[in-house]
Enzyme design. Structure first.
Site, PDB file in Angstrom:
ATOM      1  N   ASN A 147       0.602  -1.259  -0.182  1.00 17.92           N
ATOM      2  CA  ASN A 147       0.055   0.019   0.155  1.00 17.92           C
ATOM      3  C   ASN A 147       0.806   1.234   0.025  1.00 17.92           C
ATOM      4  O   ASN A 147       0.495   2.263   0.341  1.00 17.92           O
ATOM      5  CB  ASN A 147      -1.049  -0.127   1.227  1.00 17.92           C
ATOM      6  CG  ASN A 147      -0.210  -0.192   2.534  1.00 17.92           C
ATOM      7  OD1 ASN A 147       1.005  -0.054   2.837  1.00 17.92           O
ATOM      8  ND2 ASN A 147      -1.219  -0.566   3.362  1.00 17.92           N
ATOM      9  N   ARG A 285       3.165   7.600  11.101  1.00 17.56           N
ATOM     10  CA  ARG A 285       2.396   7.172  12.458  1.00 17.56           C
ATOM     11  C   ARG A 285       2.259   8.391  13.495  1.00 17.56           C
ATOM     12  O   ARG A 285       3.143   9.062  13.602  1.00 17.56           O
ATOM     13  CB  ARG A 285       3.593   6.035  13.146  1.00 17.56           C
ATOM     14  CG  ARG A 285       3.633   4.606  12.441  1.00 17.56           C
ATOM     15  CD  ARG A 285       2.352   4.043  12.603  1.00 17.56           C
ATOM     16  NE  ARG A 285       2.214   2.618  11.884  1.00 17.56           N
ATOM     17  CZ  ARG A 285       1.670   2.464  10.844  1.00 17.56           C
ATOM     18  NH1 ARG A 285       1.255   3.506  10.244  1.00 17.56           N
ATOM     19  NH2 ARG A 285       1.662   1.276  10.528  1.00 17.56           N
ATOM     20  N   GLN A 314      -5.042   3.589  18.442  1.00 12.87           N
ATOM     21  CA  GLN A 314      -6.147   3.614  17.363  1.00 12.87           C
ATOM     22  C   GLN A 314      -7.058   2.306  17.735  1.00 12.87           C
ATOM     23  O   GLN A 314      -6.433   1.537  18.144  1.00 12.87           O
ATOM     24  CB  GLN A 314      -5.550   3.298  15.983  1.00 12.87           C
ATOM     25  CG  GLN A 314      -4.702   4.360  15.479  1.00 12.87           C
ATOM     26  CD  GLN A 314      -4.380   4.373  14.130  1.00 12.87           C
ATOM     27  OE1 GLN A 314      -3.884   5.458  13.539  1.00 12.87           O
ATOM     28  NE2 GLN A 314      -4.611   3.349  13.411  1.00 12.87           N
ATOM     29  N   HIS A 333      -7.276   6.229   9.866  1.00 12.85           N
ATOM     30  CA  HIS A 333      -6.469   5.406   9.222  1.00 12.85           C
ATOM     31  C   HIS A 333      -6.874   4.627   8.012  1.00 12.85           C
ATOM     32  O   HIS A 333      -7.141   3.388   8.181  1.00 12.85           O
ATOM     33  CB  HIS A 333      -5.611   4.692  10.302  1.00 12.85           C
ATOM     34  CG  HIS A 333      -4.259   4.064   9.938  1.00 12.85           C
ATOM     35  ND1 HIS A 333      -3.383   3.518  10.847  1.00 12.85           N
ATOM     36  CD2 HIS A 333      -3.667   4.020   8.364  1.00 12.85           C
ATOM     37  CE1 HIS A 333      -2.152   3.254  10.127  1.00 12.85           C
ATOM     38  NE2 HIS A 333      -2.551   3.236   8.751  1.00 12.85           N
TER      39      HIS A 333
END
Ligand code: NAD
Length: 386
Positions: A147, A285, A314, A333
């Site tokens: 990704n 991050r 998260q 995210h």
């Protein structure tokens, strides 16, 4: 037979499968540096399907069950009484995505007596205590490159959204207004700006290559300097450290892994060395930033905008200050979990599992920790050179 524990994000609130916007996704032949796409023996899903949620099961649940493995899929991952904690002690493999991370802390790894493989569906294995995993002989792997381009595209989107003040203008149009003077009062062109890229790995380089046609002046720092011909091609200015880079840019894109040396790196002191009114886009991050220092920098005008899609922890709590701080372009995210990316990291997850279950070597580029040390991509990207 192995026990495989998968922690995936919850299904859409209005049911699974969703109504898809498109019928297919483009077929790619390879990654930009020539690395081959995932090569599982087979896949049981149609690329473009929602695979990262519980019902999607990364498209591998039926296959694993048909091979006789015990498979548990859950999104319940927090607290000692979570399904994740209850199932962990006899799991051989844990699969989790950075978007909905199953934090494999030292304490949890101590409980996971059978664990042999911690597999990240996607990129970024900082939710695993890597040193502890190495000590315990646990292999950590992820689908390198799966990704990276997805995130690079999201980065370009956020850079333009911040600099041109797109979100504010969109709100005005949605709300039936036509206040041009207000809409343009924070809107600039990107052309001619100094843009910095912190860490020029797969994502950082893709951002450089995508932003170059905007006629910006490009700067970067990476712990491994890029080849001279690459620097020349994109007219890159190399700086000797992050600290040396940030005072020279109007826009900073952050693409380092989260490691002990990048954690909390952007504190008040470093933010104050940036140009007044600089923008930061951070899809790397959240914990690379000092959360409250970012809020204060936006409130004072030291930063003109901050966007990214990574938070800590998260999922982010409802009252996380980054949801409401001024001039933010945050998303949950999502940048690395487009339907296109899911097809690649689901196929890569299957490839890694096929190899692991057949006792074959996992592709070197997928390895983060193996044989008691950093390995493969982990050795070049997670191990810190200073
Ligand atoms: P990569 O391994 O190709 O690149 C990482 C680069 O960081 C390497 O070039 C390495 O040398 C450099 N680096 C490491 N520590 C550094 C430091 N202290 N200072 C300067 N450079 C440093 O990885 P990538 O595919 O480019 O991904 C980068 C990071 O982006 C991942 O580790 C992950 O945290 C994050 N990511 C986020 C998403 C998302 O959905 N938001 C998806 C994928 C990756």
């Amino acid at each position: 037979m192995a026990k495989i524990l998968m922690v995936l994000y919850p299904d859409p609130a209005d049911g699974y499968p969703p109504q898809y916007a498109r019928e297919s996704i483009p077929e790619l032949s390879k990654y930009p540096d020539g690395q081959s796409l995932p090569t599982p023996d087979n896949i049981d899903f149609t690329p473009g399907e929602l695979l990262g949620c519980v019902s999607g099961g990364l498209g591998i649940v039926d296959w694993l069950k048909s091979e006789g493995h015990d498979v548990v899929v859950t999104s319940d991952k927090e607290g000692e009484d979570s399904e994740f904690d209850r199932e962990l002690p006899d799991a051989d493999v844990v699969i989790s995505q950075p978007f909905w991370p199953a934090y494999l802390t030292k304490e949890r790894l101590e409980k996971a007596k059978n664990l042999k493989l911690a597999l990240t569906a996607g990129i970024g294995s900082d939710h695993v205590d890597l040193d502890e995993a190495a000590k315990r002989g646990i292999t950590v792997a992820e689908e390198t490159y799966s990704n990276s381009i997805s995130v690079a595209e999201h980065t370009v989107l956020m850079v333009l959204a911040l600099v041109r003040d797109y979100l504010h203008q969109h709100d005005i149009s949605r709300n039936g207004r036509w206040d041009i003077a207000e809409a343009v009062s924070r809107s600039y062109d990107l052309e001619g700006m100094d843009v910095g890229v912190l860490a020029a790995g797969r994502i950082g380089r893709a951002v450089i290559e995508r932003l170059a046609p905007f006629d910006v002046k490009l700067h970067y720092f990476d712990q491994h300097r890029l080849p001279e011909d690459y620097e020349k091609k994109y007219n890159l200015t190399f700086h000797e450290s992050a600290e040396a880079l940030v005072p020279h840019v109007d826009v900073l894109c952050i693409h380092t892994p989260l490691t002990p040396s990048t954690e909390g790196m952007f504190d008040e002191k470093l933010l104050n060395t940036m140009r007044h009114g600089a923008y930061i886009v951070n899809p790397a991050r959240g914990a690379i930033m000092d959360r409250d220092a970012v809020v204060r920098a936006l409130e004072s005008g030291q930063l003109a905008g901050y966007a990214g899609d990574v938070w800590y922890p998260q999922p982010a709590p409802e009252d996380h200050p980054w949801r409401t701080m001024p001039h933010n372009g945050m998303t949950p995210h999502t940048s690395g979990s487009s339907l296109s990316a899911q097809a690649r990291y689901a196929a890569g997850t299957r490839e890694i599992l096929e190899d692991f279950l057949a006792n074959r070597q996992i592709r070197d580029e997928y390895l983060i920790v193996d044989g008691g040390d950093y390995a493969g991509t982990g050795a070049s990207s997670y191990r810190q050179s200073k």
